[in-house]
Write a protein that holds these residues in place. Structure first.
Motif, mmCIF file in Angstrom:
data_model
loop_
_atom_site.group_PDB
_atom_site.id
_atom_site.type_symbol
_atom_site.label_atom_id
_atom_site.label_comp_id
_atom_site.label_asym_id
_atom_site.label_seq_id
_atom_site.Cartn_x
_atom_site.Cartn_y
_atom_site.Cartn_z
ATOM 1 N N MET A 167 0.736 -1.093 0.077
ATOM 2 C CA MET A 167 0.051 -0.087 0.057
ATOM 3 C C MET A 167 0.857 1.378 0.060
ATOM 4 S SD MET A 167 -2.753 1.198 2.965
ATOM 5 C CE MET A 167 -4.077 0.091 2.258
ATOM 6 N N SER A 168 0.668 2.240 -0.980
ATOM 7 C CA SER A 168 1.367 3.581 -0.939
ATOM 8 C C SER A 168 1.484 4.020 0.522
ATOM 9 C CB SER A 168 0.887 4.483 -1.829
ATOM 10 O OG SER A 168 1.241 5.610 -1.743
ATOM 11 N N PRO A 169 2.604 4.698 1.008
ATOM 12 C CA PRO A 169 2.770 5.327 2.157
ATOM 13 C C PRO A 169 1.708 6.631 2.109
ATOM 14 C CG PRO A 169 4.898 5.282 1.020
ATOM 15 C CD PRO A 169 3.865 4.422 0.254
ATOM 16 N N GLN A 170 1.528 6.971 0.906
ATOM 17 C CA GLN A 170 0.528 8.294 0.671
ATOM 18 C C GLN A 170 -0.855 7.867 0.696
ATOM 19 O OE1 GLN A 170 2.891 8.011 -1.928
ATOM 20 N NE2 GLN A 170 4.485 8.967 -0.793
ATOM 21 N N MET A 171 -1.073 6.636 1.124
ATOM 22 C CA MET A 171 -2.808 6.384 1.271
ATOM 23 C C MET A 171 -3.079 6.444 2.515
ATOM 24 S SD MET A 171 -4.519 2.841 -0.359
ATOM 25 C CE MET A 171 -6.084 2.632 -0.235
ATOM 26 N N LEU A 172 -3.405 7.636 2.943
ATOM 27 C CA LEU A 172 -3.690 8.063 4.251
ATOM 28 C C LEU A 172 -4.983 8.727 4.610
ATOM 29 C CD1 LEU A 172 -0.177 9.739 5.195
ATOM 30 C CD2 LEU A 172 -1.101 7.545 5.867
ATOM 31 N N TRP A 173 -5.673 9.284 3.373
ATOM 32 C CA TRP A 173 -6.863 9.981 3.328
ATOM 33 C C TRP A 173 -8.031 9.175 3.373
ATOM 34 C CZ3 TRP A 173 -7.695 14.467 5.892
ATOM 35 C CH2 TRP A 173 -6.455 15.264 5.884
ATOM 36 N N SER A 174 -9.091 9.441 4.424
ATOM 37 C CA SER A 174 -10.181 8.634 4.355
ATOM 38 C C SER A 174 -11.452 9.313 4.572
ATOM 39 C CB SER A 174 -10.038 7.418 5.288
ATOM 40 O OG SER A 174 -10.324 8.099 6.583
ATOM 41 N N ARG A 175 -12.598 8.824 4.455
ATOM 42 C CA ARG A 175 -13.807 9.738 4.851
ATOM 43 C C ARG A 175 -14.820 8.521 5.566
ATOM 44 N NH1 ARG A 175 -17.521 10.601 -0.620
ATOM 45 N NH2 ARG A 175 -18.312 8.505 -0.976
ATOM 46 N N ASN A 176 -15.500 9.032 6.452
ATOM 47 C CA ASN A 176 -16.388 8.309 7.173
ATOM 48 C C ASN A 176 -17.721 8.961 7.135
ATOM 49 O OD1 ASN A 176 -14.060 6.845 8.727
ATOM 50 N ND2 ASN A 176 -13.498 8.750 8.886
ATOM 51 N N SER A 177 -18.546 8.056 7.224
ATOM 52 C CA SER A 177 -20.230 8.509 7.723
ATOM 53 C C SER A 177 -20.771 7.245 8.051
ATOM 54 C CB SER A 177 -20.758 8.869 5.959
ATOM 55 O OG SER A 177 -20.524 7.879 5.241
ATOM 56 N N VAL A 178 -22.086 7.592 8.685
ATOM 57 C CA VAL A 178 -22.778 6.726 9.365
ATOM 58 C C VAL A 178 -24.191 6.763 8.559
ATOM 59 C CG1 VAL A 178 -24.162 6.107 11.566
ATOM 60 C CG2 VAL A 178 -21.788 7.029 11.447
ATOM 61 N N PHE A 179 -24.882 5.696 8.305
ATOM 62 C CA PHE A 179 -26.172 5.501 7.672
ATOM 63 C C PHE A 179 -27.066 5.030 8.605
ATOM 64 C CE2 PHE A 179 -23.011 5.143 4.324
ATOM 65 C CZ PHE A 179 -23.618 5.972 3.442
ATOM 66 N N SER A 180 -28.187 5.681 8.738
ATOM 67 C CA SER A 180 -29.154 5.325 9.777
ATOM 68 C C SER A 180 -30.541 4.566 9.108
ATOM 69 C CB SER A 180 -29.556 6.351 10.531
ATOM 70 O OG SER A 180 -28.682 6.927 11.395
ATOM 71 N N ARG A 181 -30.980 3.520 9.644
ATOM 72 C CA ARG A 181 -32.161 2.800 9.249
ATOM 73 C C ARG A 181 -32.675 2.099 10.451
ATOM 74 N NH1 ARG A 181 -34.105 -2.216 6.696
ATOM 75 N NH2 ARG A 181 -35.705 -1.423 4.952
ATOM 76 N N GLY A 182 -34.092 2.443 10.553
ATOM 77 C CA GLY A 182 -34.845 1.613 11.711
ATOM 78 C C GLY A 182 -34.231 1.966 12.976
ATOM 79 N N GLY A 183 -33.451 2.979 13.426
ATOM 80 C CA GLY A 183 -32.863 3.212 14.675
ATOM 81 C C GLY A 183 -31.725 2.851 14.841
ATOM 82 N N THR A 184 -31.022 1.874 13.706
ATOM 83 C CA THR A 184 -29.597 1.423 13.875
ATOM 84 C C THR A 184 -28.852 1.954 13.082
ATOM 85 O OG1 THR A 184 -30.060 -0.310 12.532
ATOM 86 C CG2 THR A 184 -30.542 -0.697 15.126
ATOM 87 N N GLN A 185 -27.542 2.166 13.236
ATOM 88 C CA GLN A 185 -26.567 2.796 12.499
ATOM 89 C C GLN A 185 -25.615 1.606 11.812
ATOM 90 O OE1 GLN A 185 -27.238 4.106 15.538
ATOM 91 N NE2 GLN A 185 -28.855 5.192 14.593
ATOM 92 N N LEU A 186 -25.055 2.067 10.695
ATOM 93 C CA LEU A 186 -23.695 1.483 10.032
ATOM 94 C C LEU A 186 -22.783 2.208 9.529
ATOM 95 C CD1 LEU A 186 -24.010 -1.499 7.469
ATOM 96 C CD2 LEU A 186 -23.029 0.898 6.614
ATOM 97 N N ARG A 187 -21.608 2.260 9.903
ATOM 98 C CA ARG A 187 -20.541 3.023 9.671
ATOM 99 C C ARG A 187 -19.846 2.576 8.522
ATOM 100 N NH1 ARG A 187 -14.882 3.480 11.412
ATOM 101 N NH2 ARG A 187 -14.351 5.845 11.548
ATOM 102 N N VAL A 188 -19.421 3.447 7.713
ATOM 103 C CA VAL A 188 -18.873 3.184 6.326
ATOM 104 C C VAL A 188 -17.366 4.316 6.496
ATOM 105 C CG1 VAL A 188 -18.458 3.226 3.863
ATOM 106 C CG2 VAL A 188 -20.847 2.629 5.220
ATOM 107 N N MET A 189 -16.209 3.522 6.461
ATOM 108 C CA MET A 189 -14.894 4.220 6.205
ATOM 109 C C MET A 189 -14.316 3.847 4.886
ATOM 110 S SD MET A 189 -11.535 3.358 6.637
ATOM 111 C CE MET A 189 -10.160 3.995 7.501
ATOM 112 N N GLU A 190 -14.081 4.864 4.065
ATOM 113 C CA GLU A 190 -13.430 4.650 2.692
ATOM 114 C C GLU A 190 -11.937 5.416 2.794
ATOM 115 O OE1 GLU A 190 -17.807 4.816 0.684
ATOM 116 O OE2 GLU A 190 -16.837 6.643 1.483
ATOM 117 N N LEU A 191 -10.899 4.302 2.496
ATOM 118 C CA LEU A 191 -9.470 5.002 2.436
ATOM 119 C C LEU A 191 -9.113 4.945 0.888
ATOM 120 C CD1 LEU A 191 -6.808 5.542 3.806
ATOM 121 C CD2 LEU A 191 -6.562 3.087 4.140
ATOM 122 N N PHE A 192 -8.879 6.100 0.193
ATOM 123 C CA PHE A 192 -8.370 6.358 -1.089
ATOM 124 C C PHE A 192 -7.021 6.315 -1.277
ATOM 125 C CE2 PHE A 192 -12.265 8.618 0.297
ATOM 126 C CZ PHE A 192 -13.187 8.608 -0.980
ATOM 127 N N ALA A 193 -6.750 5.571 -2.637
ATOM 128 C CA ALA A 193 -5.486 5.363 -3.168
ATOM 129 C C ALA A 193 -5.135 6.688 -3.985
ATOM 130 C CB ALA A 193 -5.625 4.188 -3.986
#
Length: 180
Positions: free
Chosen positions: A141-167
């Motif tokens: 993995m490239s040493p420059q692969m450091l930036w990610s984005r995070n978000s939380v999706f809600s459905r029916g009162g429960t959450q799912l977290r997604v984290m994406e790390l960009f090349a």
């Protein structure tokens, strides 16, 4: 290629909607390579983002998103184990289909604001992603692969977290525009 900075990846870190659909427009073939899907203990950041108790188990799905065979994103989604028998049960049968099929085709799902984050090189998430990247691609993995984005999706009162790390290969490419 120069160092991938937040500014050079700004459009990717802030792009609303489905990352998978944006990536698919970059080439002819979009793939989701499933690295792992299973039950693991909570991680502190996921527990906090999902508003979960200090102990428990999470269902995690880790993937690499590829365009025309090139790995461009390492992603991790996490949801409380109990939620996979309720609002997020479709996650179990997703296989190699993009998570976007669940998240953006259901009007009952809402998404939090995107949160860009720079990972620490020696941090657990970065080391874990690097091990999986090496095993799945045969390349370091490239040493420059450091930036990610995070978000939380809600459905029916429960959450799912997604984290994406960009090349860094995405640097200079606008979301949804084909590679030259």
């Amino acid at each position: 290629m120069g160092i991938a900075t937040r500014d050079s990846l700004r459009d990717w870190l802030r792009a609303p909607g489905s990352l998978s659909r944006r990536l698919a427009r970059l080439g002819e073939r979009f793939e989701v390579q499933v690295l792992r899907q299973g039950v693991v203990p909570f991680r502190a950041l996921e527990r906090a983002a999902l508003g979960l108790p200090p102990r428990g188990l999470t269902v995690v799905r880790e993937v690499i998103l590829r365009v025309d065979g090139e790995p461009l994103v390492w992603a991790r989604s996490a949801v409380h184990q109990r939620a996979t028998t309720g609002p997020w049960r479709a996650l179990k049968g997703l296989g190699a289909r993009p998570l976007a099929h669940l998240l953006y085709d259901d009007p009952m799902i809402s998404r939090s604001e995107l949160q860009p984050r720079r990972l620490s090189r020696p941090g657990h998430t970065r080391r874990h992603a690097a091990r999986q990247w090496q095993a799945a691609t045969g390349a370091t993995m490239s040493p420059q692969m450091l930036w990610s984005r995070n978000s939380v999706f809600s459905r029916g009162g429960t959450q799912l977290r997604v984290m994406e790390l960009f090349a860094p290969a995405l640097t200079g490419h606008r979301p949804g525009r084909p590679f030259p």
